[in-house]
Design a protein around this motif. Structure first.
Motif, PDB file in Angstrom:
ATOM      1  N   GLN B  94       0.849  -1.196   0.000  1.00  0.00           N
ATOM      2  CA  GLN B  94       0.000   0.000   0.000  1.00  0.00           C
ATOM      3  C   GLN B  94       0.882   1.243   0.000  1.00  0.00           C
ATOM      4  O   GLN B  94       1.898   1.280   0.691  1.00  0.00           O
ATOM      5  CB  GLN B  94      -0.884   0.002   1.237  1.00  0.00           C
ATOM      6  N   ARG B  95       0.446   2.242  -0.771  1.00  0.00           N
ATOM      7  CA  ARG B  95       1.177   3.506  -0.814  1.00  0.00           C
ATOM      8  C   ARG B  95       0.267   4.608  -0.278  1.00  0.00           C
ATOM      9  O   ARG B  95      -0.922   4.633  -0.588  1.00  0.00           O
ATOM     10  CB  ARG B  95       1.544   3.792  -2.260  1.00  0.00           C
ATOM     11  N   LEU B  96       0.814   5.479   0.528  1.00  0.00           N
ATOM     12  CA  LEU B  96       0.044   6.597   1.089  1.00  0.00           C
ATOM     13  C   LEU B  96       0.752   7.900   0.739  1.00  0.00           C
ATOM     14  O   LEU B  96       1.984   7.951   0.722  1.00  0.00           O
ATOM     15  CB  LEU B  96      -0.036   6.485   2.611  1.00  0.00           C
ATOM     16  N   PHE B  97      -0.040   8.947   0.493  1.00  0.00           N
ATOM     17  CA  PHE B  97       0.524  10.263   0.210  1.00  0.00           C
ATOM     18  C   PHE B  97      -0.037  11.294   1.157  1.00  0.00           C
ATOM     19  O   PHE B  97      -1.169  11.183   1.603  1.00  0.00           O
ATOM     20  CB  PHE B  97       0.202  10.688  -1.227  1.00  0.00           C
ATOM     21  N   TRP B  98       0.772  12.284   1.445  1.00  0.00           N
ATOM     22  CA  TRP B  98       0.356  13.372   2.313  1.00  0.00           C
ATOM     23  C   TRP B  98      -0.414  14.381   1.472  1.00  0.00           C
ATOM     24  O   TRP B  98       0.131  14.976   0.557  1.00  0.00           O
ATOM     25  CB  TRP B  98       1.592  14.022   2.934  1.00  0.00           C
ATOM     26  N   ARG B  99      -1.689  14.515   1.750  1.00  0.00           N
ATOM     27  CA  ARG B  99      -2.506  15.458   0.997  1.00  0.00           C
ATOM     28  C   ARG B  99      -3.491  16.113   1.959  1.00  0.00           C
ATOM     29  O   ARG B  99      -4.157  15.413   2.725  1.00  0.00           O
ATOM     30  CB  ARG B  99      -3.271  14.727  -0.114  1.00  0.00           C
ATOM     31  N   ASP B 100      -3.582  17.419   1.918  1.00  0.00           N
ATOM     32  CA  ASP B 100      -4.494  18.170   2.799  1.00  0.00           C
ATOM     33  C   ASP B 100      -4.286  17.791   4.266  1.00  0.00           C
ATOM     34  O   ASP B 100      -5.242  17.472   4.986  1.00  0.00           O
ATOM     35  CB  ASP B 100      -5.966  17.943   2.388  1.00  0.00           C
ATOM     36  N   ASP B 101      -3.031  17.794   4.693  1.00  0.00           N
ATOM     37  CA  ASP B 101      -2.659  17.572   6.105  1.00  0.00           C
ATOM     38  C   ASP B 101      -2.973  16.178   6.636  1.00  0.00           C
ATOM     39  O   ASP B 101      -3.188  16.002   7.848  1.00  0.00           O
ATOM     40  CB  ASP B 101      -3.315  18.625   7.017  1.00  0.00           C
ATOM     41  N   ARG B 102      -3.058  15.210   5.776  1.00  0.00           N
ATOM     42  CA  ARG B 102      -3.223  13.823   6.252  1.00  0.00           C
ATOM     43  C   ARG B 102      -2.753  12.855   5.164  1.00  0.00           C
ATOM     44  O   ARG B 102      -2.665  13.229   3.990  1.00  0.00           O
ATOM     45  CB  ARG B 102      -4.675  13.527   6.641  1.00  0.00           C
ATOM     46  N   PHE B 103      -2.488  11.624   5.590  1.00  0.00           N
ATOM     47  CA  PHE B 103      -2.085  10.613   4.613  1.00  0.00           C
ATOM     48  C   PHE B 103      -3.323  10.001   3.953  1.00  0.00           C
ATOM     49  O   PHE B 103      -4.279   9.660   4.640  1.00  0.00           O
ATOM     50  CB  PHE B 103      -1.265   9.505   5.288  1.00  0.00           C
ATOM     51  N   VAL B 104      -3.285   9.921   2.627  1.00  0.00           N
ATOM     52  CA  VAL B 104      -4.396   9.295   1.897  1.00  0.00           C
ATOM     53  C   VAL B 104      -3.842   8.148   1.047  1.00  0.00           C
ATOM     54  O   VAL B 104      -2.678   8.185   0.637  1.00  0.00           O
ATOM     55  CB  VAL B 104      -5.153  10.295   0.982  1.00  0.00           C
ATOM     56  N   LYS B 105      -4.692   7.177   0.795  1.00  0.00           N
ATOM     57  CA  LYS B 105      -4.253   6.009   0.042  1.00  0.00           C
ATOM     58  C   LYS B 105      -4.093   6.322  -1.443  1.00  0.00           C
ATOM     59  O   LYS B 105      -4.908   7.041  -2.011  1.00  0.00           O
ATOM     60  CB  LYS B 105      -5.285   4.882   0.193  1.00  0.00           C
TER      61      LYS B 105
END
Lengths: 229, 209
Positions: B94-105
């Motif tokens: 699984q990869r997560l990215f930091w977007r809008d102050d939180r990690f999203v998948k």
């Protein structure tokens, strides 16, 4: 009518409905009593050869999300640029040059190997970094008083650039039928001349959005070798 | 004073020689590599990633922290210039990215070749370089010792030309991974400050449904 044909017809009608809902059309520009523009119309585009790295938040059709790194090297005078898309882990997904002589693709991994995908990608990169290719059609202001100018696009459409309220610019691209197909918001450029953030939104049933955040930028001499494999 | 210096010199020389001997020993053959790797139950290491291409005047540099718990849990956490997490366990990747102050998948991109490489990293950390079907492996005793992996089929070659795994002097530890895409484009991940066999929280590797 077979079940399959009925389903196809329903899907086509749904797509047409979505396109109709998303339509926004090109209005008239006022020419009288327009306040002066805050900045020249094309101020958001790099004026000299550049090299830039962006973080790109992609929201693909059907809400799928990912983040990529985008490296661009461009020469505005020659209207030529090289675009490289990478994963955060460093794998090059797409690498191509677009210029007056056409498009050369050096590397394209799936799904970027599809012709339509790569053409759309390069069109977005060109729209963000290079001024519209066609002649200036008109200058004036929108009904709310913001200064705007319009240019012809390569596909015989119209590109309208207006003064955004925050001091940035908004570029709207209308297709030949004057329907809005793409909207690009540029934040006010920083000292380096680059907008720190750029948001690209396309309209329609398969619309997508790109959020670009500038990581680093520098002016770079337009060396021919950067446009070679 | 002179005697003290001599003793120190001999001690230093002994340490260097022993370290080199140990290093040479664990990188001698596939069995010794596997045996050394199996002594490693966990790793926490900082890493620096350098992407080089002909068109770049300087490499693109990323940094982060790498975690591993034997036999199959990995976390690659990038902290700059972009925050992202790649985590793996027996269930998947699984990869997560930091977007809008939180990690999203990450729900959009599935690069098969990349997934193959990450699955293989798991095997490499276990000292198993023959388990993957996609790459042929060769041991170069160096120094520095390294393992060279070349794609077996044309489909994989389209993604990667060659992978080099640098083996550290410390038994069971990888020093670097270099992915070559061809045309002088490489991504090199260098590991440093590795701490081995420390307890690592399980939730670092959990995959959200």
């Amino acid at each position: 009518m077979s079940r399959r044909r009925r389903l196809l017809l329903a899907a086509w009608l749904l797509l047409a409905a979505c396109l109709a809902i998303s339509c926004a059309t090109l209005g008239h520009l006022q020419r009288d009593k327009c306040p002066p523009a805050k900045t020249p119309c094309l101020a958001v585009f790099p004026h000299a050869a550049w090299r830039a790295l962006h973080e790109i938040d992609v929201t693909a059709p059907f809400g799928k999300k990912t983040t990529l790194l985008g490296l661009t090297i461009g020469d505005p005078a020659a209207r030529r640029l090289r675009a490289v898309l990478m994963t955060v882990e460093g794998l090059t997904l797409f690498d191509a040059v677009a210029g007056p002589e056409g498009v050369k693709i050096f590397r394209a991994l799936p799904p970027f190997d599809a012709a339509a995908f790569s053409a759309g990608l390069l069109a977005d990169v060109q729209a963000v970094f290079l001024p519209p290719p066609g002649a200036l059609l008109e200058e004036g202001c929108l009904p709310d008083g913001r200064a705007a100018c319009r240019f012809r696009t390569a596909a015989a459409g119209v590109a309208e650039i207006d003064d955004a309220p925050d001091g940035g610019r908004t570029l709207r691209i209308f297709c030949k039928g004057h329907r809005l197909i793409k909207e690009i918001d540029f934040a006010p450029p920083g000292k380096d001349g680059f907008s720190p953030t750029v948001a690209v939104k396309t309209r329609g049933a398969l619309g997508y959005s790109l959020g670009l955040r500038l990581l680093e930028a520098e002016s770079a001499a337009p060396v021919e070798s950067v446009f070679a494999p | 004073m002179r005697t003290k210096r001599r003793i120190l010199f001999v001690l230093a020389l002994t340490f260097v020689t022993a370290r080199a001997a140990l290093s040479a020993e664990w990188t001698q053959n596939w069995d010794s590599i596997r045996a050394a790797a199996q002594q490693v139950k966990s790793i926490r290491a900082e890493f620096v990633q350098k992407k080089e291409m002909k068109i770049l005047t300087r490499p693109l540099v990323s940094a982060g922290v790498f975690y591993y718990v034997a036999p199959d849990k990995i976390r690659l956490e990038y902290v700059s210039p972009v925050k992202s997490i790649l985590r793996m366990n027996a269930k998947g990747i699984q990869r997560l990215f930091w977007r809008d102050d939180r990690f999203v998948k990450d729900t959009a991109i599935s690069v098969d070749a990349l997934q193959v490489v990450y699955r293989d990293i798991r095997n490499w950390l276990n000292g198993d370089f023959s388990a993957n079907k996609s790459f042929a492996s060769a041991l170069d005793q160096g120094p520095p010792a390294k393992i060279v992996l070349t794609p077996k089929d044309a489909a994989m070659k389209q993604f990667l030309d060659r992978i080099e795994i640098g083996l550290a002097a410390r038994p069971g530890v990888l020093e670097s991974i270099t992915l070559s895409e061809g045309n002088a484009a490489t991504t090199r991940i260098e590991f440093k400050s590795a701490s081995l066999n420390q307890a690592l929280p399980e939730n670092l590797f959990e995959i959200e449904p």
